[in-house]
Design a protein around this motif. Sequence first.
Motif, PDB file in Angstrom:
ATOM      1  N   ARG A 113     -29.350  31.508 -32.638  1.00 23.32           N
ATOM      2  CA  ARG A 113     -28.977  30.396 -31.777  1.00 23.32           C
ATOM      3  C   ARG A 113     -30.049  30.134 -30.716  1.00 23.32           C
ATOM      4  O   ARG A 113     -30.357  28.991 -30.389  1.00 23.32           O
ATOM      5  CB  ARG A 113     -27.630  30.662 -31.088  1.00 23.32           C
ATOM      6  CG  ARG A 113     -26.435  30.606 -32.022  1.00 23.32           C
ATOM      7  CD  ARG A 113     -25.144  30.968 -31.290  1.00 23.32           C
ATOM      8  NE  ARG A 113     -24.004  30.973 -32.169  1.00 23.32           N
ATOM      9  CZ  ARG A 113     -23.275  29.908 -32.452  1.00 23.32           C
ATOM     10  NH1 ARG A 113     -23.581  28.744 -31.892  1.00 23.32           N
ATOM     11  NH2 ARG A 113     -22.240  29.981 -33.272  1.00 23.32           N
ATOM     12  N   ASP A 114     -30.603  31.236 -30.192  1.00 23.81           N
ATOM     13  CA  ASP A 114     -31.645  31.087 -29.178  1.00 23.81           C
ATOM     14  C   ASP A 114     -32.884  30.421 -29.760  1.00 23.81           C
ATOM     15  O   ASP A 114     -33.470  29.522 -29.144  1.00 23.81           O
ATOM     16  CB  ASP A 114     -32.006  32.457 -28.599  1.00 23.81           C
ATOM     17  CG  ASP A 114     -32.978  32.348 -27.436  1.00 23.81           C
ATOM     18  OD1 ASP A 114     -32.658  31.618 -26.474  1.00 23.81           O
ATOM     19  OD2 ASP A 114     -34.047  32.985 -27.487  1.00 23.81           O
ATOM     20  N   ARG A 131     -32.188  26.803 -30.374  1.00 21.84           N
ATOM     21  CA  ARG A 131     -32.247  26.045 -29.129  1.00 21.84           C
ATOM     22  C   ARG A 131     -33.692  25.799 -28.714  1.00 21.84           C
ATOM     23  O   ARG A 131     -34.051  24.718 -28.267  1.00 21.84           O
ATOM     24  CB  ARG A 131     -31.487  26.804 -28.040  1.00 21.84           C
ATOM     25  CG  ARG A 131     -31.369  26.031 -26.733  1.00 21.84           C
ATOM     26  CD  ARG A 131     -30.311  26.622 -25.818  1.00 21.84           C
ATOM     27  NE  ARG A 131     -30.505  28.027 -25.572  1.00 21.84           N
ATOM     28  CZ  ARG A 131     -29.682  28.990 -25.974  1.00 21.84           C
ATOM     29  NH1 ARG A 131     -28.607  28.692 -26.672  1.00 21.84           N
ATOM     30  NH2 ARG A 131     -29.929  30.263 -25.702  1.00 21.84           N
ATOM     31  N   THR A 155     -35.500  22.214 -28.520  1.00 18.02           N
ATOM     32  CA  THR A 155     -36.082  21.784 -27.250  1.00 18.02           C
ATOM     33  C   THR A 155     -37.479  21.232 -27.452  1.00 18.02           C
ATOM     34  O   THR A 155     -37.860  20.221 -26.857  1.00 18.02           O
ATOM     35  CB  THR A 155     -36.132  22.968 -26.262  1.00 18.02           C
ATOM     36  OG1 THR A 155     -34.808  23.433 -26.050  1.00 18.02           O
ATOM     37  CG2 THR A 155     -36.727  22.540 -24.918  1.00 18.02           C
ATOM     38  N   ARG A 174     -30.838  26.470 -19.268  1.00 24.99           N
ATOM     39  CA  ARG A 174     -29.475  26.915 -19.536  1.00 24.99           C
ATOM     40  C   ARG A 174     -29.240  28.319 -18.955  1.00 24.99           C
ATOM     41  O   ARG A 174     -28.139  28.632 -18.492  1.00 24.99           O
ATOM     42  CB  ARG A 174     -29.234  26.935 -21.048  1.00 24.99           C
ATOM     43  CG  ARG A 174     -27.825  27.347 -21.444  1.00 24.99           C
ATOM     44  CD  ARG A 174     -26.888  26.190 -21.406  1.00 24.99           C
ATOM     45  NE  ARG A 174     -25.489  26.609 -21.432  1.00 24.99           N
ATOM     46  CZ  ARG A 174     -24.458  25.783 -21.435  1.00 24.99           C
ATOM     47  NH1 ARG A 174     -24.663  24.482 -21.394  1.00 24.99           N
ATOM     48  NH2 ARG A 174     -23.232  26.211 -21.445  1.00 24.99           N
ATOM     49  N   ALA A 218     -21.588  21.541 -20.339  1.00 24.84           N
ATOM     50  CA  ALA A 218     -22.695  20.799 -20.960  1.00 24.84           C
ATOM     51  C   ALA A 218     -23.567  20.117 -19.912  1.00 24.84           C
ATOM     52  O   ALA A 218     -24.729  19.776 -20.181  1.00 24.84           O
ATOM     53  CB  ALA A 218     -22.148  19.754 -21.928  1.00 24.84           C
ATOM     54  N   ASP A 264     -33.191  22.705 -21.836  1.00 20.27           N
ATOM     55  CA  ASP A 264     -33.308  23.333 -23.142  1.00 20.27           C
ATOM     56  C   ASP A 264     -32.051  23.205 -23.986  1.00 20.27           C
ATOM     57  O   ASP A 264     -31.829  24.000 -24.897  1.00 20.27           O
ATOM     58  CB  ASP A 264     -33.671  24.812 -22.985  1.00 20.27           C
ATOM     59  CG  ASP A 264     -32.693  25.566 -22.092  1.00 20.27           C
ATOM     60  OD1 ASP A 264     -31.948  24.906 -21.342  1.00 20.27           O
ATOM     61  OD2 ASP A 264     -32.682  26.806 -22.144  1.00 20.27           O
ATOM     62  N   GLN A 265     -31.222  22.212 -23.698  1.00 25.76           N
ATOM     63  CA  GLN A 265     -30.049  21.978 -24.537  1.00 25.76           C
ATOM     64  C   GLN A 265     -29.878  20.487 -24.764  1.00 25.76           C
ATOM     65  O   GLN A 265     -29.710  19.715 -23.810  1.00 25.76           O
ATOM     66  CB  GLN A 265     -28.782  22.540 -23.895  1.00 25.76           C
ATOM     67  CG  GLN A 265     -27.558  22.353 -24.792  1.00 25.76           C
ATOM     68  CD  GLN A 265     -26.310  22.997 -24.230  1.00 25.76           C
ATOM     69  OE1 GLN A 265     -26.090  23.007 -23.029  1.00 25.76           O
ATOM     70  NE2 GLN A 265     -25.480  23.559 -25.093  1.00 25.76           N
ATOM     71  N   TRP A 287     -27.840  17.670 -27.400  1.00 22.15           N
ATOM     72  CA  TRP A 287     -26.838  17.478 -28.438  1.00 22.15           C
ATOM     73  C   TRP A 287     -27.379  16.408 -29.391  1.00 22.15           C
ATOM     74  O   TRP A 287     -28.491  16.501 -29.837  1.00 22.15           O
ATOM     75  CB  TRP A 287     -25.513  17.064 -27.803  1.00 22.15           C
ATOM     76  CG  TRP A 287     -24.995  18.103 -26.853  1.00 22.15           C
ATOM     77  CD1 TRP A 287     -25.350  18.276 -25.545  1.00 22.15           C
ATOM     78  CD2 TRP A 287     -24.055  19.136 -27.141  1.00 22.15           C
ATOM     79  NE1 TRP A 287     -24.690  19.349 -24.995  1.00 22.15           N
ATOM     80  CE2 TRP A 287     -23.891  19.897 -25.946  1.00 22.15           C
ATOM     81  CE3 TRP A 287     -23.338  19.498 -28.262  1.00 22.15           C
ATOM     82  CZ2 TRP A 287     -23.028  20.993 -25.875  1.00 22.15           C
ATOM     83  CZ3 TRP A 287     -22.475  20.588 -28.194  1.00 22.15           C
ATOM     84  CH2 TRP A 287     -22.328  21.321 -27.021  1.00 22.15           C
ATOM     85  N   GLN A 298     -19.761  23.510 -32.073  1.00 17.54           N
ATOM     86  CA  GLN A 298     -19.971  24.061 -30.736  1.00 17.54           C
ATOM     87  C   GLN A 298     -19.457  25.497 -30.662  1.00 17.54           C
ATOM     88  O   GLN A 298     -18.419  25.838 -31.221  1.00 17.54           O
ATOM     89  CB  GLN A 298     -19.248  23.206 -29.697  1.00 17.54           C
ATOM     90  CG  GLN A 298     -19.449  23.669 -28.264  1.00 17.54           C
ATOM     91  CD  GLN A 298     -18.636  22.859 -27.270  1.00 17.54           C
ATOM     92  OE1 GLN A 298     -17.928  21.933 -27.657  1.00 17.54           O
ATOM     93  NE2 GLN A 298     -18.720  23.198 -26.006  1.00 17.54           N
TER      94      GLN A 298
END
Length: 437
Positions: free
Chosen positions: A46-47, A50, A54, A94, A146, A161-162, A164, A240
Amino acid sequence: MKKFLLTLVCPILLVALGILGWSNIEQRRRLNELRAEVQQLELQRRDLQRQVSTTQRDPKPEEQVETRKLIEEQASHQRGLLYKSPVQYKMIERSQLRAVLVQKAQEQYSAQEMRDYSRSLAAFGLIPENTDLLKLLLSVYGEQVAAFYVPEEHVLYTFKDQAWTSGLDKMILAHELTHALQDQNFDLQKYPLKVKTNDDLALATSALIEGDATIAGLWVYGENLEIGSMFKDLGTMLGQDTRQLMAAPPFVQEMVKFPYQAGAQFALALYMSGGNDALDAAFRNPPTCTKDILHPEKFLQQHASPERVDLPQLESKDWRLIGNNVLGEFGMRFVLQQGIGAFDAQMLAQGWNGDRYQVYERGTNGPTGLVWATAWEGEPQATEFESAYKKAVEKRVDSSASSLRIHRDGRHVTVVQSPDATFLDLWEASHVARKVN
């Protein structure tokens, strides 16, 4: 011969069982290790995802001057409110969110207050005893947030860094911009969001604010909807990460969701009845309890006017007051459903007309004592509550260790409960003495 075979076979069986038992333990240990490795790999994935998103993502709407201006205008138009000053934006990583959440929590509650609040909720069976409530809430909000608006700073925060999807980023931005509009037109700091002795009032206020922003954000999403991206938006929402939320006790889950879900239904009902004028009127004369939020049709006719319920403090050198609060109709549902199920609890809780509870503690981490005074719209509901609460207590895991007395006087019911029976006697004696005086 038979005896000889038994003496020979038994040790062999014992050795075999021992080997099997050890093998089973070893397999479970290895399985737990593999699960931990999988979880760690998932976090790393996940990291990395992300980080990749980004570096490869399109600019977010708040980073594009024209797009940001468009969303600002759309939010203002939908809500019928004007900006009195430019909105201040701040983008953070984040990873910085937790520090912000910790700071905000510490500004409102001390560590002792959070610990006392946790024990107070546990006295009702709403969360397990020994729950680290601050840690729990930080994990849930750290996962779910969010973007956010801070009224004390008049600043709208988003994450560098997030990202959608384009549509969801615009919806989220519009939601937070609505908070900026609320703040500039009604001054969010004057609302009782941080009151410590009436959770029901604070939750109702939060539902008005978040519900209003939620329907405004959804409207802006619809304005910018691209049919081709709708399924991508849906997939992103369904994907999510909600592990922390789903691991939380049901009461905490619903308390976190209530301002957005019930709040949105409330705000939509107001908007459908009178447009933005009805919403503005609610901000000028806001709801005072979750009963208003749960029944917007009644709120539109007349605000709920729950009875003020007061509880005198118990004077005792052995028992310290650690909780003094109001559950309201929302909290009442969760207490009662432990005994009579969610639907029946919801129906009965509609008769709520006021409450206040106090929780005491004897010594550090000693037994707690609960005093809960409730008011009902009629005697039938009060009688039904008495029966339902007894069932709720009986069905708790630790019910056998708790002494309970319930006093009903017409529409009013008072619960006195503690694993220490001397607390009940102490309260009774104190209550009688006050009547005599």
